[in-house]
Write a protein that holds these residues in place. Structure first.
Motif, PDB file in Angstrom:
ATOM      1  N   ARG A  23       0.824  -1.199   0.000  1.00 36.53           N
ATOM      2  CA  ARG A  23       0.000   0.000   0.000  1.00 36.53           C
ATOM      3  C   ARG A  23       0.862   1.254   0.000  1.00 36.53           C
ATOM      4  N   HIS A  25      -0.549   4.398   0.242  1.00 36.71           N
ATOM      5  CA  HIS A  25      -1.250   5.458   0.973  1.00 36.71           C
ATOM      6  C   HIS A  25      -1.966   4.856   2.178  1.00 36.71           C
ATOM      7  N   GLU A  56      -4.507  -1.110  -9.620  1.00 35.61           N
ATOM      8  CA  GLU A  56      -3.405  -1.373  -8.704  1.00 35.61           C
ATOM      9  C   GLU A  56      -2.378  -2.374  -9.216  1.00 35.61           C
ATOM     10  N   ASP A  93      -1.657   3.089  -9.343  1.00 33.52           N
ATOM     11  CA  ASP A  93      -2.591   3.784  -8.461  1.00 33.52           C
ATOM     12  C   ASP A  93      -1.953   3.956  -7.091  1.00 33.52           C
ATOM     13  N   ASP A  94      -2.566   3.416  -6.032  1.00 32.99           N
ATOM     14  CA  ASP A  94      -1.986   3.616  -4.704  1.00 32.99           C
ATOM     15  C   ASP A  94      -1.123   2.445  -4.243  1.00 32.99           C
TER      16      ASP A  94
END
Length: 132
Positions: A23, A25, A56, A93-94
């Protein structure tokens, strides 16, 4: 507190390794978890899983069934088993990173405290831990 509906994808490669993302964020920035995220207004769980996993991981998936549901704080997470349709694995993405992990790697991440809270236990309860 209002809960936020989220989805996650449980995906295995041909060798039985589990797909995880690190992850990028909050919540749980820097920890490894299943790919997934929030269900957008008007979106079905299946649509959200397909969208989130593509964003992702770069993979296009097909959800095949609900593995289970967990609540983590204000997030109600519905995790779906999925199969890869197409794509090449890369983080986006994150997600800071994305990779396939076997049982040894998952255990090492758990021992190092690098997995999101309760992930390994939940995967084992649902019988969806890495198969190799």
């Amino acid at each position: 507190m209002t809960t936020q509906r989220c989805v996650g994808g449980i995906v295995f490669d041909a060798d039985g390794r589990l797909l995880l993302i690190r992850r990028g964020h909050e919540p749980s920035a820097g920890l490894w978890s299943l790919p997934g995220g929030r269900v957008e207004p008007g979106e079905t769980d299946a649509e959200a899983v397909v969208r989130e996993l593509h964003e992702e991981t770069g993979l296009t998936v097909r959800p095949t069934g609900l593995a289970g549901t967990v609540t983590r704080g204000r997030y109600e997470i519905h995790d779906y088993t999925c199969t890869v349709v197409t794509g090449r694995l890369h983080p986006g993405d994150d997600a800071d990173d994305a990779r396939w992990v076997d049982t040894v790697e998952l255990t090492a991440l758990e021992r190092a405290g690098l997995l999101t809270d309760g992930l390994t236990e939940t995967l084992r309860q649902w019988d969806v831990a890495p198969r190799c």
